[in-house]
Every structure is written in C-alpha cells, then in structure tokens.
Design an enzyme around this catalytic site. Structure first.
Site, PDB file in Angstrom:
ATOM      1  N   PRO A  56       0.812  -1.228   0.000  1.00 31.73           N
ATOM      2  CA  PRO A  56       0.000   0.000   0.000  1.00 31.73           C
ATOM      3  C   PRO A  56       0.839   1.268   0.000  1.00 31.73           C
ATOM      4  O   PRO A  56       1.712   1.436   0.850  1.00 31.73           O
ATOM      5  CB  PRO A  56      -0.800  -0.123   1.307  1.00 31.73           C
ATOM      6  CG  PRO A  56       0.085  -0.940   2.216  1.00 31.73           C
ATOM      7  CD  PRO A  56       0.833  -1.891   1.328  1.00 31.73           C
ATOM      8  N   ASP A  95      -2.115   3.006   2.307  1.00 31.92           N
ATOM      9  CA  ASP A  95      -1.541   3.161   3.634  1.00 31.92           C
ATOM     10  C   ASP A  95      -2.023   4.507   4.163  1.00 31.92           C
ATOM     11  O   ASP A  95      -1.665   5.556   3.633  1.00 31.92           O
ATOM     12  CB  ASP A  95      -0.015   3.140   3.540  1.00 31.92           C
ATOM     13  CG  ASP A  95       0.627   2.541   4.772  1.00 31.92           C
ATOM     14  OD1 ASP A  95      -0.028   2.527   5.817  1.00 31.92           O
ATOM     15  OD2 ASP A  95       1.781   2.088   4.682  1.00 31.92           O
ATOM     16  N   TRP A 538       4.267   0.374   9.750  1.00 29.81           N
ATOM     17  CA  TRP A 538       4.888  -0.789   9.095  1.00 29.81           C
ATOM     18  C   TRP A 538       4.277  -2.092   9.623  1.00 29.81           C
ATOM     19  O   TRP A 538       4.266  -3.104   8.912  1.00 29.81           O
ATOM     20  CB  TRP A 538       6.393  -0.788   9.316  1.00 29.81           C
ATOM     21  CG  TRP A 538       7.105   0.277   8.541  1.00 29.81           C
ATOM     22  CD1 TRP A 538       7.550   1.479   8.994  1.00 29.81           C
ATOM     23  CD2 TRP A 538       7.428   0.244   7.143  1.00 29.81           C
ATOM     24  NE1 TRP A 538       8.132   2.188   7.981  1.00 29.81           N
ATOM     25  CE2 TRP A 538       8.081   1.455   6.835  1.00 29.81           C
ATOM     26  CE3 TRP A 538       7.228  -0.696   6.127  1.00 29.81           C
ATOM     27  CZ2 TRP A 538       8.536   1.746   5.565  1.00 29.81           C
ATOM     28  CZ3 TRP A 538       7.691  -0.396   4.851  1.00 29.81           C
ATOM     29  CH2 TRP A 538       8.332   0.809   4.579  1.00 29.81           C
ATOM     30  N   GLN A 574      12.605  -1.593  -0.051  1.00 27.22           N
ATOM     31  CA  GLN A 574      11.686  -2.318   0.830  1.00 27.22           C
ATOM     32  C   GLN A 574      12.319  -3.554   1.454  1.00 27.22           C
ATOM     33  O   GLN A 574      11.644  -4.284   2.182  1.00 27.22           O
ATOM     34  CB  GLN A 574      10.426  -2.712   0.056  1.00 27.22           C
ATOM     35  CG  GLN A 574       9.583  -1.536  -0.387  1.00 27.22           C
ATOM     36  CD  GLN A 574       9.106  -0.682   0.779  1.00 27.22           C
ATOM     37  OE1 GLN A 574       8.838  -1.183   1.857  1.00 27.22           O
ATOM     38  NE2 GLN A 574       9.019   0.625   0.569  1.00 27.22           N
ATOM     39  N   TRP A 578       8.847  -3.221   3.824  1.00 28.52           N
ATOM     40  CA  TRP A 578       7.699  -4.108   3.662  1.00 28.52           C
ATOM     41  C   TRP A 578       8.091  -5.582   3.554  1.00 28.52           C
ATOM     42  O   TRP A 578       7.458  -6.446   4.153  1.00 28.52           O
ATOM     43  CB  TRP A 578       6.909  -3.661   2.432  1.00 28.52           C
ATOM     44  CG  TRP A 578       5.576  -4.324   2.302  1.00 28.52           C
ATOM     45  CD1 TRP A 578       4.610  -4.448   3.266  1.00 28.52           C
ATOM     46  CD2 TRP A 578       5.055  -4.958   1.133  1.00 28.52           C
ATOM     47  NE1 TRP A 578       3.521  -5.119   2.762  1.00 28.52           N
ATOM     48  CE2 TRP A 578       3.759  -5.434   1.448  1.00 28.52           C
ATOM     49  CE3 TRP A 578       5.547  -5.153  -0.159  1.00 28.52           C
ATOM     50  CZ2 TRP A 578       2.968  -6.101   0.526  1.00 28.52           C
ATOM     51  CZ3 TRP A 578       4.753  -5.804  -1.091  1.00 28.52           C
ATOM     52  CH2 TRP A 578       3.484  -6.277  -0.743  1.00 28.52           C
ATOM     53  N   LYS A 611      19.155  11.933  -6.836  1.00 27.08           N
ATOM     54  CA  LYS A 611      17.794  11.581  -6.448  1.00 27.08           C
ATOM     55  C   LYS A 611      16.824  12.558  -7.097  1.00 27.08           C
ATOM     56  O   LYS A 611      17.088  13.751  -7.180  1.00 27.08           O
ATOM     57  CB  LYS A 611      17.671  11.656  -4.919  1.00 27.08           C
ATOM     58  CG  LYS A 611      16.341  11.155  -4.379  1.00 27.08           C
ATOM     59  CD  LYS A 611      16.353  11.195  -2.852  1.00 27.08           C
ATOM     60  CE  LYS A 611      15.016  10.724  -2.286  1.00 27.08           C
ATOM     61  NZ  LYS A 611      14.995  10.780  -0.806  1.00 27.08           N
ATOM     62  N   LYS A 614      11.558  17.290  -6.434  1.00 30.04           N
ATOM     63  CA  LYS A 614      10.590  18.292  -6.897  1.00 30.04           C
ATOM     64  C   LYS A 614      11.200  19.685  -6.808  1.00 30.04           C
ATOM     65  O   LYS A 614      10.969  20.539  -7.654  1.00 30.04           O
ATOM     66  CB  LYS A 614       9.324  18.229  -6.058  1.00 30.04           C
ATOM     67  CG  LYS A 614       8.463  16.992  -6.299  1.00 30.04           C
ATOM     68  CD  LYS A 614       7.212  17.045  -5.446  1.00 30.04           C
ATOM     69  CE  LYS A 614       6.366  15.796  -5.616  1.00 30.04           C
ATOM     70  NZ  LYS A 614       5.178  15.808  -4.739  1.00 30.04           N
TER      71      LYS A 614
END
Length: 1290
Positions: A56, A95, A538, A574, A578, A611, A614
């Site tokens: 999610p 999430d 988590w 992850q 996750w 990276k 924005k």
C-alpha cells in the site's frame, strides 16, 4: 481508432501516421465501454487462483517514477498470470496511518509537540488527518489507470478501515498470546521533528553526509587528578548524561605527556594521531593493556547525576571489545540512554538497571529538560556550542574540530535522527533469526543477490521490533493496563472489546473512540485503561495479507487456500521495510514465508544520477511524458532498463522517445504493411486472408519457415523466463524480435507480400506475417497493453470465424498466451539465417566505409569461413544476400590465402597507453608482428598475451589487409569470429547506371508520397530528362516499372490531364522533371502555405563573428520539408575550415536547399527581395559574404529580411591542428534558425571540419583539454554561442 469502439465486421485501413498517446486514450474509452478489467475477471472465474499482494502506498503524495516502475512490473506479471490461465485478484491498497499524514498536519497547523495536540484534542487532530489521508487518491487512480494498469479500486483496502484495524488487533493478540510482546526501554532512532521513535529498518532508509563537531574531553582520575583519560565524541549534547567511560581490554593504552601543555593523558596508543601530529609533540610515560584501567573512577563533567556514583557505581571505567582503533581516542564516553552499545555495556556493569529512573534529560521534541538546568529548553543541537563553551571554561575541552560523516535522517521530515531511550512495546524477533533465514531460503527472488546478500544480511542482524509509536493517527495498541502495568489485557477483536467494556456498539477503532473505554480489573486494581501508543504503520503494512481479507473474521477458507502469495513486487528500498515486516509477521504467526516469488526493482534517479527532487525539478513530470509518448513507451522503457535487475536507472526522456522510434513505429509499420496488402490481395485477386493456426507451416518458403521458427522459439523462451519472473532477460529479446521482423523478414519479403510473386505465394507470406503478429501481439500484451490492443482490434477481423467460435475476442487481454508450436521450430534454419544476416551486416559495413550507397550495385561479395556447414548455409540463402547487398554474385570459399586476406592489428593508443604506460612502445612493436593465426585466436577468445601483458577485447583494432601479389586489390573486408566478408568495391558503368535507375525510382516514390498518394492509387508518371538520363531510364524501363507498377511515359502531359504534382530535380549533373497524373482524377485543390516564420537573429556577443565567411538565407513562398523544423531563415557557411572547401554557386544553392529540406524541388536562389536576380553560376561567392539571399520557387517580391550582417543562426568557432598547422572553422548550433542541434550532431560537424570521420575527436571549451563538451556538460547547446571551442584528435 474511434471506429473500433463499435462492433466491426471487417478490418479497417491503417493510417500512415499515428499518435500513440491519442490511440491510448481511445483504447481506454473502449475498455470502459466493455468494462474490460471486470469482464476479464468474470472470464477467469473458476480457474486456479494466483495470489498477488499489492504493497500500500500513501495517498498524501503523487505517484512518482518509482511507483510507476513497481506498478508496471506488478501489472506485467499479473496480466501474464491471467493470460496463462489463472484467476488473479488485484486489489489496490492505501496506507492511511502514520507519520506521512501526521507530519503534514503538524506542518499545516503549526503543531510543535504533544502539548499542542492535547490542547487541540485527539478527536479534532485525527479528524484533520482523516481529511487529507486520501488527498491525492483521485490523481492516483487517474495516473495508475492511464498507465494501463488493471487493478481493482472499487474493492480496495485502506489501513484505516475498522475491519482492517480489527485484523491487525488479531495479529497482535496472536503474538501476545505466544509471549512475543513485551514492554521495555530501548535506545532507538528517534525523530524529534515527528516526536516518535523509528524502527531500525526505517532509520536505515535515509543517510546523508553531515558536518558535526568532534571534541576530545578530559576525565581526571579520582586517584590522581593530574592524569586524565581523554574521550572523543561527535555528539557534545550527550555529555551532560555521561555515566561511564569504556576501553578495549585487549588493546594497548599509554600514559602520555603533552610537551606543549605539560598535561598527562591516557588514550589508546594506536589513536595517538587523533591528538598529536608528530611523535615530537609527546612523551610516552607508561604502556599497558586496557584491562588495567577497568574500575578506575573519574571526576564527572557535570553534577546533574553525581548521586549515581555512590548508588550504582557510575563514573568509572568499563571494558568492552566494541571499542576499536578506527576512530576517536580509544576511550568512549558512555551515555547509556543515548546509545545502544552504551546501554548494553552499562547494564552489564550495573551502572543502570531496568528498574531505575532513566537518565534521559531530553524530551520528544529534542529539548533539554530538568535536571540539566543550564541548558533546559534548548534544542540539543543548538546546545552543542554552549556545552563546548562551558567545558572549555572548566578546562575539560582538550581539542575541538569538525567531522564530515554519513548520518541517518528521518525519512519523513528530513531532519537528523538522534538515538534515545524510549519506553516502547516490542515484538521479540531476535530469537527467530534462524527461522527467518530458513523461511527466506524458501522464497524465490529476482534478482537473487538481493535475497542472498542484502536481505539475508539484514535478517542476520534482526533486532526486536519496536512496534509502538507515541502518536495519534494510527491503529491503537489493543492493550488495557492497570496504573502500575501489573495487570494487562490484550484485546483481539471488536466483539471482545464490547464484551470486556460493556459497550453495545463499536464502529471505529481509532484513539478518539477507544481511549475512553475502560475494562474492569479482575485483580481489584480499579479499571484498566488503554495504553496511549498506536501501531507503527509498518506493522499494518506487514499485516496486510490478513487484514485485507478481514482474516480470520471472514474469508478464512479463501485465505488458507491462497497463502502464501504467489507474487509480490516493490523497490529495493523495501528490503528493510515491507519485505521484512511481511516475513517477520508470517514467520511468527504461521512459521512460513508470506510469499513465494518476489521481483525487486532498483531506484529511478534523475538523468544526472541524483535523487529525483521536486525542488530541483530535475526530472520530467510522468504524465507529461505519457501525454507526449504514451504509457506503453514509458512501460517498455522502464521494463527494459537496469532497474528490473535491481540496479539504478538514470531516467532520460529521450530513452522513452527512442522506444517509439526504434520499436513501436517499425512494428506499427509492419502491421500497417500487412493490412495494406491483405486488402490489396482481396481487392485485386479476390483472395481473402482468413487466419487459423493450422495454416502456419504450409509454406515452403525459407524465410517464412525462419520467421515462424524464430517466433515459436521466442514464445518458448519468453514463457520459460516469465515463469521464472526474469523480466530483465525477456525485454531485450522482445525488442530484438521487432528488429528481426521489420528489418529482416518484412524488408526481405516485400515483393512477396505485395504480390509480385503471385497470389499463392503472397497468401503464404501474408499468412506467415499475420501468424507472427497475432501471436506476438498476445505475448506482448501484458507488457504494452495499448498498442497490442490497437493491433488486435483490427487483426481479429481477419480470423477464420470457425477458429474463434465460442471465444470472447473483444480484447487481446481476454486471450491466452500461445503455447509454443514445437513442430514449427527448426533451429537449423534459425542458425542459417543468423549466418546470412552476419554476411549482410558485414557487407553493409564495407559499403558504408567506402561510401557506396546500397542503390549502387556491386560485382561480387565473397564469404570465407573454415566451417563448410556455415558456407553451405550462406550459399543456400544466396538470393537474399545478393539482393540485400545489391551485388551481382556471391562466392563462398574456405581459402582465405587465395584472396591474400590477412588480419592486421593496431593498438587502441588511448586505452593501451593508459594501461601499459612505459611498456606501450615495446608492446606496440610486438603487436605489429602478430600473425594472422594469432589474431584469429584473439578474435575468437577476446584475449591475447603480448610480452607478458594480457590484452582484452577492445584493446586491439582488427582490420584486414590484402597481399599485393594476389591481385585482390579490388576488395575491402570485414569479419566477425565466424565469417570473413570481402566486397568488390571497384566501379563499373553498367552497375553505376543501375544505381542511377534506382535513384530515379527513389525520386518517383518520394514524389508519390509528397502528393499523399497510396500505393494502390492509379497514376501515370511523365518525365523529361537530360539525354544521358533518358538513356538510363529507357535501358532500365522494365526494372523501373517492376518496382513502381505504374506507367512511366515521356513528356508532354496530355492537355486534358490534371497534374497532381510536378517537380524539376537535379540528379548530379543531370536534369529530371517529373509529373504525376491520377487516372480519373479531378482538379487539385489549392493549398494555402503557412506564413513565413521569422525569428530575431542570434545576438552579437562582444563583436564576435564566425571565423568562416557566411550568407543568411530566407525561404520564401513555401515551407520547410523533409522533417526540417525551425523558422524559414538559415545561415550557410561559404567555406569551412577558413580558406578551404569554398563553395561554388551551384554547391551554395544545394547547401541552401538542403538546409530547408527542399532538395529536388524547382527553386532558385536570388540576391534580392524581389526574387528577380538569381545568383549567377559564375559568381564569386566570396562577394556574397554576410549578405541575405532569398530562396523561392518563383519570382516576385517578398518581405525583405531585416538588414543584418551577423549570422541569423547561433554559432561557435573552432580551433584545431591540421597537417601540423593551426586551423580555424565554424560550427552552426542551429540551422534553420530555431532548429537547434544536439551535442552528438555538433561533434559530427567537428569531425567533418577537422577531417577525421573515422577517428575519435574530443572538443573542449578551454585550451589544454579543459572543460570537455559532452551531452552531460552542455544542457543548452546555445550556451556555446560565440565561444571558441578546441578540437583534439584522440
């Protein structure tokens, strides 16, 4: 495309031009009309289940390329599973809880800490969180849907749903009942911005380089205050909480006297360099092991906790082997509530105990509290300076500096973390390390190294998991406790909660609803109240396999039958998120892994390797890319990148564009060619293409058999690799397929496909091509769902109705992936065609090297190989080789000596010079004497040893030379490890005339296209030409007619005929005028040309002018053609380099026409705006320098160009060395004005000016080979305007 939205009974014509994004929009509408996704789910109902878990995302931010990449991989694999005969439920998850939401609210409402939330009220705070939790859900749905992903948004799950939260309670109670939950104090990564601890895997997600203070502090011994232990730290704010010092018991320590200050210190001998620059600065008074120092007491830095000296034995020296000689002084200051090792060591020595009050004078916002009175209320990082100032005043600061090091930051707030002891609820994990590793071993990961190294290493260091957060918006821990925490009740369901509390209804489990509920004590302790903590989000995502099903309260049978999941996929970040939480919970709950197969993708970075940000705006907006190139192009670009191998991808928009150019357009054109000729076959021959698979394999044509075998081998390979989840091996093969289909099969069978070899053979060819396109459309549908749907919607109407009876053919995504047909696979044919392709590709390279276009036929190509089977295959396919290379004959031989061809090697000076340095000269000499046999072995193996140096592939450049006595001077050669190809490159008049005839055909075809005519349009062509050209046209009239299939007659055009298009063209020294009349046509509609686009001239910078003479040109009464963009103004150089290659008037006219893309058109170059005075054929072009000329198809005045003596176009000057002398040239940065070149095109100009087309040339902005011009260093080509560049031949 709109027409395919309705039920059709016949195939539709395919337009020449296509907007892939526009067609995708139409496909989306079609999918909506037939409710495609839900229909596919209904069609697969009852089939074996394939379970997929979707991790999610948070909906508080917009999807980025990382989400798109992972989402595409998920969509490809689940579509593939569906089309492989499985029922694949795909539910989107959200999430909703945790820091991402709370942090946004804290920023918006200006909340600084728990006191602000208490004033506001948890109910109001959570109400604000609930408002924004799905802020971007509609945008997510829009983006995910537009990207072609099929997933169920209507039957989604949200972690804030009460039924989801109830299952999380069940998970927790199961762990609690197993004795795996405990409350403790533990030093944990802590975010002072978010007022909460983070788990170890969260803290490892975001490291940054920071500069911190580095101080050395003195700790005088109680037994002899004139001697001090000295400790080092980068966190001065922890010094007020110092309770001990730690040394390594096994390492050597010294008592040392500082000659400058006369002070005596104790430190590790190996770390003397931390304080002293040279041995002359100190005297060693004694040497001993660290064990000797154990138990010695010292004077505290501060008196805040001095009472612990007598109470627990604080402020003494402890021993532990975690102290190393890699940094500091070898004496580590211990603040046991701010460091994990500190806590462990101090607990071992009894300095602190579990029952005592914590020495942790820092609150959740990072500010000092009582009893640190001097710094109370200050943020710890702000207090660093004040603490160092006080220590210096007290004479305890020995040395002060700074240190740049990598430090963990909060992944949400981007603020530095601290390590701080906090009371927390833990799940025991450390005891299960072996079980976690065993379960991990049962799973299958792609790529495997992530599982075997990165993830396994993390599991080996698994710590007990702090699952609680001191926050508000989350699933509350279902623990009700007495005031002394002696009585604890764990609740595992809503029903149990109602029973224990006596309430009759619970509709929400968030804090504002359950915190007020109490449970009567069974031990006479009054009432039990819920603990204030909520679950780490988590924990919720790790529990999603159970909670999304509301397990075990519902769907128990379905869950038990489908757990573990068949497939999950997320990014490599992850592994500590996750993937880890999923494995921990499933291992502790069920003793088995939560999934069977996992695909792990890498990170998507900006083009510069940084990276994506924005703030920096260093990447294109995903939806802008989709709207420009289409979702399929983005999907294929991402899935054919290093990211599917868990490597990082530097995202480049031009990579997406190249997918259109190199893959989709050729594939689309092959499909269009099929449909065109299927329609022609029906119209002209009355033969209908009604496909069914049984028809494949009936053709005896070698190339038909090859493409069918190649396709079936590919299907077999793709099925095997997709079963193994290896997208990274599949994608390159699928891209290569498009090349094999379009550049080989279609190209080499155009005449058959167009019916030149008869209707039967045409039908065989079209059936083969249809079978390939139809099969591969289904194979590639999971990857690129839009373009495959577009093609399928038309192809399906050429299917034999009996073949598809009873099948739902409304969508390609309702069909199954085809099984490979072994009977069509012939590896012998595939190998033979591969050898044929090698000969053709090598022959093309020889042509290019000798500037011999394919339209000019040559006498002979010779293929030499040692393997007779190879030569046999090549000879069997002679007709294709002869046609593709446009040669008259093919000769095969095993005798290389007969032609005097031998390999010769030249070293790559740049590579080997750097590698061998002073040995290069001797090795170079030995390379010259290597035999043909030596070099053939190098060609095969890719390595050779010369004078003890191992040379690898790329170190040597191999070429063929011919012995003069063999008389083989007419050949030029190129080779690969299997075959040597010789091409006779000598000119022949008959062959040259045939080349001219081919050029006439080329001019005719271009004129037909320019007139917008289809190949099937009935036309008559009229020509008028120079006598020499007339003879060629007459001599090759049959050859020309066999290609254009339309009458070609000499002028004049009959008066009654209407001319569609007429052009006067130049073919070298000959003249050719062509006119096209459409038989039975009406009048030609008038065409209104666009107005002239005029841009301001390039600015003059500091009076700089081009080194070379130039003219400016304005295009009049017409527009640019041949794909040329920009304005209708250009600059043409009259020479380049300076004084060399001065243009003739005729060459100037040709250059001008080329600049605007109007070659072959009847146009004149004028010196005046009235277009009345042409440039004379005898003019001295130097007299035209800096003037404005006018290119027009007719006379008559036009708007005069503004008076300008500087170049219209931006330029740069070039300096280089030619024949040992300095030379100058000029480079145009755009042409026409507004059509800028790329850096690659600029470097091509440089090579042409320097005269080094076959050598590498580098360009620099500054003399001395400084500031190289590359695509990375020059983002705006016009930034080079009016500069001088420097070229260096490498």
């Amino acid at each position: 495309m709109e027409q395919l939205i309705y039920h059709r009974i016949m195939a539709q014509p395919v337009p020449e031009k296509i907007s892939f994004p526009g067609e995708e929009d139409n496909i989306l509408k079609y999918w909506e009309q037939i409710d495609a996704f839900k229909t596919s789910m209904k069609l697969s109902k009852g089939k074996p289940r394939y379970t997929f878990y979707d991790g999610p995302p948070f909906a508080t931010g917009l999807p980025h390329y990382g989400h798109i990449l992972a989402g595409t991989i998920k969509d490809v694999m689940t579509r593939w599973a569906h089309q492989s005969g499985f029922h694949v439920e795909r539910r989107f998850g959200w999430d909703c809880h945790g820091l991402p939401v709370e942090y946004e609210i804290d920023k918006t409402l200006g909340i600084k800490g728990p006191e602000d939330v208490a004033k506001m009220g948890i109910d109001k705070y959570n109400a604000e969180c609930r408002k924004i939790v799905m802020r971007y859900s509609s945008e997510w749905k829009q983006v995910v849907t537009r990207l072609g992903r099929w997933i169920d948004f209507d039957n989604d799950y949200k972690t804030m749903y009460p039924w989801f939260m109830e299952s999380i309670w069940w998970v927790f109670k199961e762990l609690y009942n197993k004795g795996l939950v405990y409350r403790g104090f533990k030093v944990m990564p802590f975010s002072t911005a978010c007022n909460t601890p983070l788990s170890n895997f969260e803290s490892g997600q975001n490291y940054k380089d920071v500069v911190d203070p580095a101080v050395i502090i003195s700790f005088p011994l109680d037994e002899n205050p004139s001697v001090s232990l000295i400790g080092w730290t980068t966190t001065p704010w922890t010094l007020p909480s110092n309770l001990a010092l730690c040394v390594n018991p096994d390492m050597d320590y010294v008592e040392v006297k500082d000659k400058a200050t006369e002070k005596v210190y104790i430190m590790m001998e190996a770390r003397l360099s931390a304080l002293f620059k040279s041995e002359e600065e100190y005297t060693i008074l004694a040497r001993f092991k660290g064990q000797t120092l154990e138990g010695k007491t010292y004077q505290p830095l501060f008196n805040y906790f001095i009472h612990l000296k007598a109470k627990t034995g604080a402020f003494r020296v402890l021993c532990d082997r975690y102290v190393t000689s890699e940094s500091g002084t070898g004496v580590v200051h211990q603040a046991p509530y701010f460091g994990e090792d500190d806590q462990r060591v101090c607990t071992k020595y009894g300095i602190i105990t579990k029952d005592m009050e914590m020495v942790c004078p820092v609150d959740s916002t990072g500010k000092f509290t009582s009893p640190v009175k001097e710094f109370e209320g200050q943020h710890i990082k702000d207090a660093d300076k004040e603490i160092m100032k006080k220590l210096k005043a007290d004479g305890r600061l020995v040395h002060q500096s700074t240190l740049k090091h990598s430090y963990p930051f909060c992944w949400r707030s981007e603020t530095p973390l601290i390590y701080k002891a906090v009371p927390s609820w833990f799940v025991r994990v450390e005891h299960a390390q072996e079980m976690l590793l065993a379960n991990n071993a049962e799973t299958y990961w792609v790529p495997a190294f992530v599982k075997e190294k990165r993830f396994a290493n993390w599991l080996q260091e698994a710590r007990d998991w702090a699952i609680s957060r001191n926050r508000y918006w989350g699933t509350p821990l279902p623990l009700w406790v007495s005031d002394d925490y002696e009585e604890v009740v764990c609740v595992g369901s809503i029903e149990e909660l109602m029973k224990l509390t006596g309430v009759t209804e619970v509709t929400d489990l968030h804090r504002e609803h359950v915190d007020k509920l109490t449970i009567p004590s069974r031990q006479g302790k009054g009432v039990l109240r819920r603990v204030p903590e909520v679950f780490d989000c988590w924990f919720e995502s790790g529990g999603m396999p159970y909670a999304q099903q509301h397990y075990p309260f519902k769907n128990k049978k379905e869950f038990d039958e489908s757990f573990p999941a068949d497939f999950i996929a997320e990014g490599i970040d992850q592994t500590r998120g996750w993937f880890y939480t999923l494995l921990v919970l499933s291992t502790l709950l069920f003793g088995k892994p939560p999934f069977k197969n996992l695909v792990c993708n890498g990170l998507v970075l900006a083009a510069d390797g940084q990276k994506m940000s924005k703030r920096k705006k260093n990447y294109p907006d995903p939806m802008e890319v989709v709207n420009k190139y289409g979702a399929d192009a983005l999907r294929l670009y991402l899935c054919n990148s290093p990211a599917v191998r868990a490597d990082s991808l530097k995202f480049k928009e031009e990579g997406v564009r190249d997918v259109l150019k190199d893959v989709f357009l050729p594939w689309y054109n092959a499909y269009r060619f099929l449909m065109q000729n299927a329609e022609r076959l029906q119209r002209e021959e009355g033969v209908s293409l009604q496909y069914r698979p049984e028809k494949l394999g009936t053709s005896e044509n070698y190339m038909d058999r090859w493409i069918l075998s190649f396709t079936q081998s590919l299907i077999k390979y793709v099925r095997t690799e997709m079963t193994a989840y290896r997208l990274y091996t599949v994608m390159p093969r699928l891209v290569k397929f498009v090349d094999q289909l379009t550049n080989w099969y279609v190209r080499m069978n155009r005449k058959r496909l167009k019916g030149d070899t008869g209707a039967d053979d045409c039908l065989h060819a079209l059936t083969s091509l249809f079978g390939v396109l139809y099969s591969m459309t289904k194979v590639m549908a999971p990857l690129i769902p839009y373009i495959t749907e577009l093609m399928f919607q038309n192809l399906r109407h050429l299917l034999d109705p009996a073949y598809v009876q009873g099948q739902d053919t409304r969508s390609v995504h309702f069909t199954m992936i085809p099984e490979p047909r072994e009977e069509l696979i012939d590896t012998t044919i595939e190998a033979a065609v591969s050898r044929m392709q090698s000969v053709i590709e090598l022959g093309r390279l020889v042509r290019e090297r000798n500037t011999l276009p394919l339209k000019y036929p040559l006498k002979e190509v010779v293929a030499i190989a040692s393997d007779p089977a190879t030569l046999s295959d090549i000879k069997a396919l002679e007709s294709y080789i002869v046609e593709e290379l446009n040669v008259k004959s093919l000769t095969t031989s095993t005798d290389k000596e007969k032609y005097g061809a031998r390999l010769h090697a030249e070293p790559d000076h740049r590579i080997l010079g750097t590698k061998l340095k002073q040995d290069f000269k001797d090795v170079h000499k030995s390379i010259q004497s290597l035999t043909d046999k030596d070099l053939m072995a190098y060609q095969q193996s890719g390595e050779i040893t010369v004078l003890g140096h191992r040379l690898e592939e790329g170190d040597l450049r191999l070429m063929y030379k011919f012995d003069s006595e063999t008389g083989a001077k007419q050949y030029d050669a190129h080779a690969d490890p299997q075959v040597l190809v010789l091409v006779d490159v000598t000119p022949d008049q008959t062959l040259l005339d045939e080349g001219v005839a081919r050029e006439v055909i080329n001019r005719i075809q271009k004129l037909r296209k320019q007139a917008g005519l289809a190949p099937s349009d009935d036309i008559t062509l009229y020509y008028k030409a120079s006598p020499d050209l007339v003879k060629v046209i007459q001599d090759f009239s049959e050859f020309i007619f066999s290609t254009i299939k339309q009458p070609l007659q000499p002028f004049p055009v009959p008066g009654k005929e209407k001319v569609l298009i007429q052009e006067d063209q130049k073919m070298k020294s000959s003249h050719l005028e062509l006119a096209i009349v459409k038989r039975g046509s009406g009048s030609l509609e008038s065409v209104t040309l666009p107005s002239v686009q005029v841009l301001a001239p390039a600015p003059v910078v500091a009076g700089t002018q081009p080194a070379c003479r130039f003219v400016n040109v304005q295009l009049c009464r017409t527009q640019c053609h041949e794909g040329v963009s920009g304005s209708q103004q250009a600059t043409v150089l009259l020479e380049n380099p300076v004084g060399q290659f001065v243009l003739t008037p005729e060459a100037l006219r040709d250059q001008v026409k080329a600049a605007f893309g109007v070659r072959g058109r009847k146009m004149e170059l004028y010196v005046d705006a009235n277009c009345s005075t042409p440039v004379s054929s005898t003019a001295d072009v130097k007299t035209l320098a800096s003037k404005v000329l006018y290119l027009s198809p007719s006379t008559g005045s036009v708007p005069a160009c503004s008076s300008v003596t500087s170049p219209i176009c931006h330029f740069a000057n070039l300096e280089f060395t030619s024949a040992g002398k300095s030379a100058q040239g000029t480079l145009l940065l755009e042409n026409p004005r507004g059509s800028t070149c790329t850096v690659a095109q600029l470097l091509t100009q440089v090579k042409a000016v320097v005269g080094q087309d076959d050598r590498q040339v580098k360009v620099f902005r500054k003399p001395g080979q400084k500031d190289q011009v590359t695509a990375e260093s020059v983002k705006d080509i016009l930034s080079l305007h009016a500069q001088t560049l420097y070229a260096v031949d490498q």
